[in-house]
Motif scaffolding. Structure first.
Motif, PDB file in Angstrom:
ATOM      1  N   CYS A  18     -12.376  19.782  12.352  1.00  0.00           N
ATOM      2  CA  CYS A  18     -11.185  19.599  11.516  1.00  0.00           C
ATOM      3  C   CYS A  18      -9.944  19.490  12.399  1.00  0.00           C
ATOM      4  O   CYS A  18      -9.823  20.206  13.400  1.00  0.00           O
ATOM      5  CB  CYS A  18     -11.059  20.782  10.557  1.00  0.00           C
ATOM      6  SG  CYS A  18      -9.602  20.730   9.501  1.00  0.00           S
TER       7      CYS A  18
ATOM      8  N   GLY B 162      -7.156  21.973   5.891  1.00  0.00           N
ATOM      9  CA  GLY B 162      -5.875  21.306   5.663  1.00  0.00           C
ATOM     10  C   GLY B 162      -5.685  19.991   6.384  1.00  0.00           C
ATOM     11  O   GLY B 162      -4.552  19.498   6.486  1.00  0.00           O
ATOM     12  N   CYS B 163      -6.753  19.381   6.884  1.00  0.00           N
ATOM     13  CA  CYS B 163      -6.596  18.083   7.536  1.00  0.00           C
ATOM     14  C   CYS B 163      -6.424  16.999   6.483  1.00  0.00           C
ATOM     15  O   CYS B 163      -6.693  17.206   5.301  1.00  0.00           O
ATOM     16  CB  CYS B 163      -7.791  17.759   8.436  1.00  0.00           C
ATOM     17  SG  CYS B 163      -9.304  17.302   7.559  1.00  0.00           S
ATOM     18  N   LYS B 164      -5.996  15.847   6.904  1.00  0.00           N
ATOM     19  CA  LYS B 164      -5.804  14.711   6.003  1.00  0.00           C
ATOM     20  C   LYS B 164      -6.862  13.644   6.270  1.00  0.00           C
ATOM     21  O   LYS B 164      -6.625  12.457   6.082  1.00  0.00           O
ATOM     22  CB  LYS B 164      -4.403  14.118   6.187  1.00  0.00           C
ATOM     23  CG  LYS B 164      -3.278  15.088   5.862  1.00  0.00           C
ATOM     24  CD  LYS B 164      -3.281  15.474   4.387  1.00  0.00           C
ATOM     25  CE  LYS B 164      -2.051  16.283   4.016  1.00  0.00           C
ATOM     26  NZ  LYS B 164      -1.989  17.588   4.682  1.00  0.00           N
TER      27      LYS B 164
ATOM     28  N   GLY C  32      -6.903  19.904  11.033  1.00  0.00           N
ATOM     29  CA  GLY C  32      -5.852  20.609  10.299  1.00  0.00           C
ATOM     30  C   GLY C  32      -5.483  21.932  10.946  1.00  0.00           C
ATOM     31  O   GLY C  32      -6.061  22.347  11.950  1.00  0.00           O
TER      32      GLY C  32
END
Length: 472
Positions: free
Chosen positions: A198, A174-176, A200
């Motif tokens: 990561c 879920g990281c950007k 996220g």
């Protein structure tokens, strides 16, 4: 004052074992297995008298024949390049659509900050912010509504469907910061290293804040630190898998033995891919910049060592693993970075945006005139650098074994059909079976003394036929 890393003293014996060069037999077995798994028919990695190991032809090649396509072990896109190119974080293929690539670039040029590009990867995650101008570099400005329509893919450009791109797949954590061309690439990167790196909510790092500070430091100083972080993270994850398998085997056979010394034998096995690369300490092998006088070289190299230590301290806070502590020594970190410094290859993937505008330019009249009315404003707004390749650096296990020659038998080159981050090696002339496959680390057209000076940074003096002839 010289920086001191306590892990270096605490695990000096284990570090020495990790950094000991593998035997010729170990090298042969490893690369034979690697070549078989990659189905790279026609080549062998063998020991050489002067340079440790080299790649040799196991069949005849004609000029321009494909010698091999080598999948990178680790790669990273330059942070500044992320404004221009949205690519898969694993294979570095362009993703999204022609519209998204153009719209995103125009918007980010207007912001003028690469930090904002991570949130602008897919149309579902775009939060459009109005800005006063498109870019200070371009005279031609477009309405924000037009750029927004491109980014949300509400505006379809003529003939863009002839240049389809893979859909944008989000990071599993879920990281950007990481996006992918497929679920398989997302999963492969997660399993390789990204689950630890990561930022996220699903990250397995110890501290996402510390990890963000490490990434920011790397982006501001040298993104080679990101490659080193990937190498360490990958080794940790391999170690964990090996430990799980080992424990299952013990339970199956009712073995009470417990591995000590941080399960070092398993860590050594997980380290194997990195053990095969030629290494020197980064601060010792990095080329002296032109603006640094020779009398200041010692101070420069001390500063580089300090920079590596600062990066390592940030990485330790983010992902340190107690069972893999030797990996977080400055000695190991410096040798990993040095390996990338000496063996990396430029990562270049051509942009489909260039192909798109070239296609438009080749349309017959009057169709071209009609289409130009729609596309030309976007081309004008993009400016002269309307199409920038994906650019970065990567380490390739087979390509890194290729020795240098100023009259090379092969070249690292991208063909039109190559749209991923693999290294493509083509024969630059006919190669006989048994002949060594060499590439040039530098511009081989430079004068003899300039070539030798550049190659000194790699730790050797070239003795190829061209150099022998020019030296006498």
């Amino acid at each position: 004052m010289e920086v001191v890393c306590p892990i270096d003293a605490q695990f000096s014996e284990q570090i020495a074992v990790l950094l000991e060069p593998p035997s010729p037999l170990q090298v042969q077995e490893y690369f034979d297995e690697l070549i078989t798994s990659k189905q790279c028919n026609g080549i062998q990695v063998k020991p050489t008298n002067d340079y440790g190991k080299g790649v040799y032809a196991d069949m005849e090649f004609e000029e321009d024949d494909l010698v091999l396509k080598d999948q990178m072990l680790f790669g990273v896109q330059h942070s500044s390049n992320k404004i221009d190119c949205l690519v898969c974080s694993f294979c570095f293929r362009f993703i999204g659509s022609i519209e998204l690539q153009i719209g995103r670039k125009l918007y980010l040029q207007g912001l003028g900050s690469p930090k904002d590009c991570f949130d602008l990867a897919s149309k579902d995650q775009i939060e459009f912010q109005h800005c006063s101008s498109t870019t200070s570099r371009n005279r031609f400005q477009l309405p924000n509504e037009s750029i927004e329509s491109l980014m949300h893919e509400n505006l379809a450009l003529p003939y863009s469907k002839k240049f389809p791109l893979p859909s944008v797949i989000d990071c599993l954590g879920g990281c950007k910061e990481a996006y992918y061309c497929s679920k398989s690439c997302a999963h492969a990167d997660w399993e390789l290293c990204h689950s630890i790196l990561c930022t996220g909510d699903g990250s397995k790092s110890l501290s996402k804040k510390a990890l963000s500070r490490f990434i920011e430091h790397a982006n501001e100083t040298n993104d080679i630190f990101l490659l080193a972080a990937k190498a360490i993270s990958s080794t940790i994850l391999k170690y964990r898998k090996l430990k799980v398998a080992h424990n299952k085997e013990k339970e199956k056979n009712h073995i009470a033995e417990v591995l000590g010394n941080h399960n070092f034998s398993l860590l050594f096995k997980a380290w194997k891919p990195l053990s095969m690369g030629y290494k020197r300490r980064w601060w010792e092998c990095i080329a002296l910049p032109d603006d640094v006088d020779a009398c200041d070289e010692a101070a420069f190299r001390m500063q580089i060592r300090q920079l590596a230590f600062e990066s390592l301290e940030l990485l330790k806070e983010a992902i340190i693993n107690e069972e893999c502590l030797p990996l977080f020594s400055l000695e190991i970190y410096g040798h990993i970075i040095g390996m990338f410094e000496l063996n990396n290859l430029d990562l270049v993937v051509a942009s489909p945006v260039e192909d798109y505008f070239l296609y438009i330019d080749d349309l017959p009249e009057p169709e071209k005139k009609e289409v130009d009315e729609i596309t030309q404003p976007f081309l004008d707004a993009l400016g002269e650098d309307y199409s920038v390749c994906c650019q970065g650096t990567a380490f390739f296990p087979l390509q890194s074994c290729m020795n240098h020659s100023c009259c090379p038998t092969a070249k690292a080159f991208k063909r039109d059909e190559d749209r991923d981050g693999q290294a493509t090696i083509l024969a630059s002339r006919p190669i006989k079976k048994g002949e060594e496959i060499t590439i040039s680390y530098i511009d081989e057209d430079l004068p003899f003394n300039e070539r030798q000076a550049l190659l000194a940074d790699y730790g050797f003096r070239c003795k190829c036929l061209k150099c022998i002839q020019e030296e006498t």
